[in-house]
Scaffold this motif. Structure first.
Motif, mmCIF file in Angstrom:
data_model
loop_
_atom_site.group_PDB
_atom_site.id
_atom_site.type_symbol
_atom_site.label_atom_id
_atom_site.label_comp_id
_atom_site.label_asym_id
_atom_site.label_seq_id
_atom_site.Cartn_x
_atom_site.Cartn_y
_atom_site.Cartn_z
ATOM 1 N N ILE A 1 -35.168 -19.960 -0.246
ATOM 2 C CA ILE A 1 -34.810 -21.016 -1.193
ATOM 3 C C ILE A 1 -35.097 -20.513 -2.612
ATOM 4 O O ILE A 1 -36.201 -20.060 -2.902
ATOM 5 N N VAL A 2 -34.098 -20.564 -3.457
ATOM 6 C CA VAL A 2 -34.245 -20.154 -4.854
ATOM 7 C C VAL A 2 -34.107 -21.395 -5.722
ATOM 8 O O VAL A 2 -33.167 -22.182 -5.561
ATOM 9 N N ASP A 3 -35.049 -21.585 -6.644
ATOM 10 C CA ASP A 3 -35.029 -22.772 -7.497
ATOM 11 C C ASP A 3 -35.141 -22.344 -8.958
ATOM 12 O O ASP A 3 -35.335 -21.166 -9.266
ATOM 13 N N SER B 1 -37.328 -19.374 -10.651
ATOM 14 C CA SER B 1 -37.858 -18.462 -9.640
ATOM 15 C C SER B 1 -37.883 -17.041 -10.191
ATOM 16 O O SER B 1 -37.064 -16.659 -11.031
ATOM 17 N N SER C 1 -29.929 -22.715 -2.477
ATOM 18 C CA SER C 1 -30.467 -23.307 -3.696
ATOM 19 C C SER C 1 -30.099 -24.790 -3.731
ATOM 20 O O SER C 1 -29.069 -25.189 -3.178
ATOM 21 N N THR D 1 -28.235 -21.618 -10.562
ATOM 22 C CA THR D 1 -29.689 -21.599 -10.715
ATOM 23 C C THR D 1 -30.080 -20.590 -11.788
ATOM 24 O O THR D 1 -29.780 -19.404 -11.683
ATOM 25 N N PRO E 1 -39.600 -21.036 -2.879
ATOM 26 C CA PRO E 1 -39.521 -20.473 -4.230
ATOM 27 C C PRO E 1 -40.860 -20.488 -4.954
ATOM 28 O O PRO E 1 -41.674 -21.394 -4.780
#
Length: 334
Positions: free
Chosen positions: A20-22, A25, A55, A60, A87
């Motif tokens: 998960i990329v937020d 990050s 995401s 993002t 993240p």
């Protein structure tokens, strides 16, 4: 002490890892996990992982706006993951996206393995899955973490923590250590060593080693430990003492201890034991069945000592390790 995980690779089915990329990050950790878990490795003859990024938003903005991530899956991808990597973020005081925290809680509830790198421990704690659990984070963030999450058992001076179904690592570079450790637990020492060679990175550093290395780059070239380490790795089957290593390096045992602490964050004896244990694991994976032979060839002495060290450091008995990572098991996985 490590724990035996229920998240081993299923026969013939690659383990599904979703990252998960937020917002904000760190791209370094993202690069680490992509390199370790995401790249195809045809030389190994099989796929190690089914790897995806997701995401909570279509676009993002990552660390300080240097990178913008687009074209990845939405958070639904995490619903089918065997492992979810959460993240991290630059500003730990900024709450994570509520949908991200919900995705983490759901993954934890259904038994997925969770991994957090550096400030990712804040994300896991914010989701409420670390209460009463052991965790690691960057040493500079330790005080803030303890103040905000007093119910988490923070281990502030280690590289990473394996608390069963939740694993956390300290500073950015420890993402490589934990990532290779996960490969080792999933696929065995032989595969992990192959991956580390591709990375040109040390194949195994115990999670309990210190985060803060006082002198990561030697002041003088002739103080590098590389020559004595390479020599010792070729002598693991013979009795070696700290004095032997010091003599090879042409220094006193006290000086050798200082250099190991400064350059590797561990002691000569702990490093030597770790190398011998890694060799023992490789011998077991290659089909050597006699524990006395494995113990002798790896320099661990006796089968009893081998059993004790494997249970303490890997969380598996030799027979359980052979059942999971032995050559017959690899052939069955295809």
């Amino acid at each position: 002490m490590t724990q035996e995980s229920s998240h081993g690779v299923r026969a013939g089915v690659p383990h599904r890892i979703v990252v998960i990329v937020d917002e904000s990050s760190n791209p370094f950790e993202l690069g680490c996990v992509t390199e370790i878990f995401g790249l195809r490795r045809p030389e190994l003859g099989r796929e190690l992982y089914d790897f995806r990024l997701c995401s909570p938003q279509p676009l993002t903005v990552m660390r300080q706006g240097f990178f913008i991530l687009t074209g990845v899956a939405d958070l639904e991808a995490a619903e089918a993951a065997d492992t979810v990597i959460v993240p991290n973020r630059r500003d730990v005081d900024v709450p994570r996206h509520p949908a991200v925290l919900d995705a983490i809680r759901r993954a934890h509830a259904r038994g997925a393995r969770l991994i957090g790198f550096c400030s990712g421990a804040f994300t896991l704690a914010e989701a409420g899955v670390l209460d009463g659990r052991r965790a690691a984070t960057h040493w500079q963030l330790a005080a803030a973490f303890r103040a905000r999450f007093p119910s988490v058992r923070l281990e502030s001076d280690v590289l990473f923590v394996d608390d069963g179904d939740i694993l956390t690592a300290a500073g950015s570079a420890a993402a490589l250590d934990l990532g290779l450790y996960v490969v080792r637990r999933d696929h065995g020492a032989e595969i992990a060593n192959a991956v580390s060679r591709r990375l040109v990175f040390a194949g195994h550093r115990d999670g309990g080693q210190r985060q803060f290395v006082e002198r990561p780059v030697p002041d003088l070239p002739d103080e590098s430990l590389a020559p004595v380490l390479a020599w010792a790795q070729e002598q693991l089957d013979v009795p070696l003492t700290v004095s032997d290593l010091a003599a090879r390096a042409a220094v006193s045992p006290a000086t050798l201890h200082r250099r190991f602490r400064a350059q590797l964050g561990t002691t000569p004896l702990a490093w030597l034991t770790g190398e011998r244990l890694a060799l023992a694991c490789r011998l077991i994976e290659r089909g050597e069945s006699g524990l006395d032979i494995v113990a002798r060839r790896s320099g661990l002495g006796t089968a009893a000592n081998l059993r004790t060290l494997m249970r303490r450091e890997i969380g598996l008995s030799p027979s359980a390790y052979r059942a999971r990572f032995g050559s017959d098991t690899r052939e069955e996985r295809g």
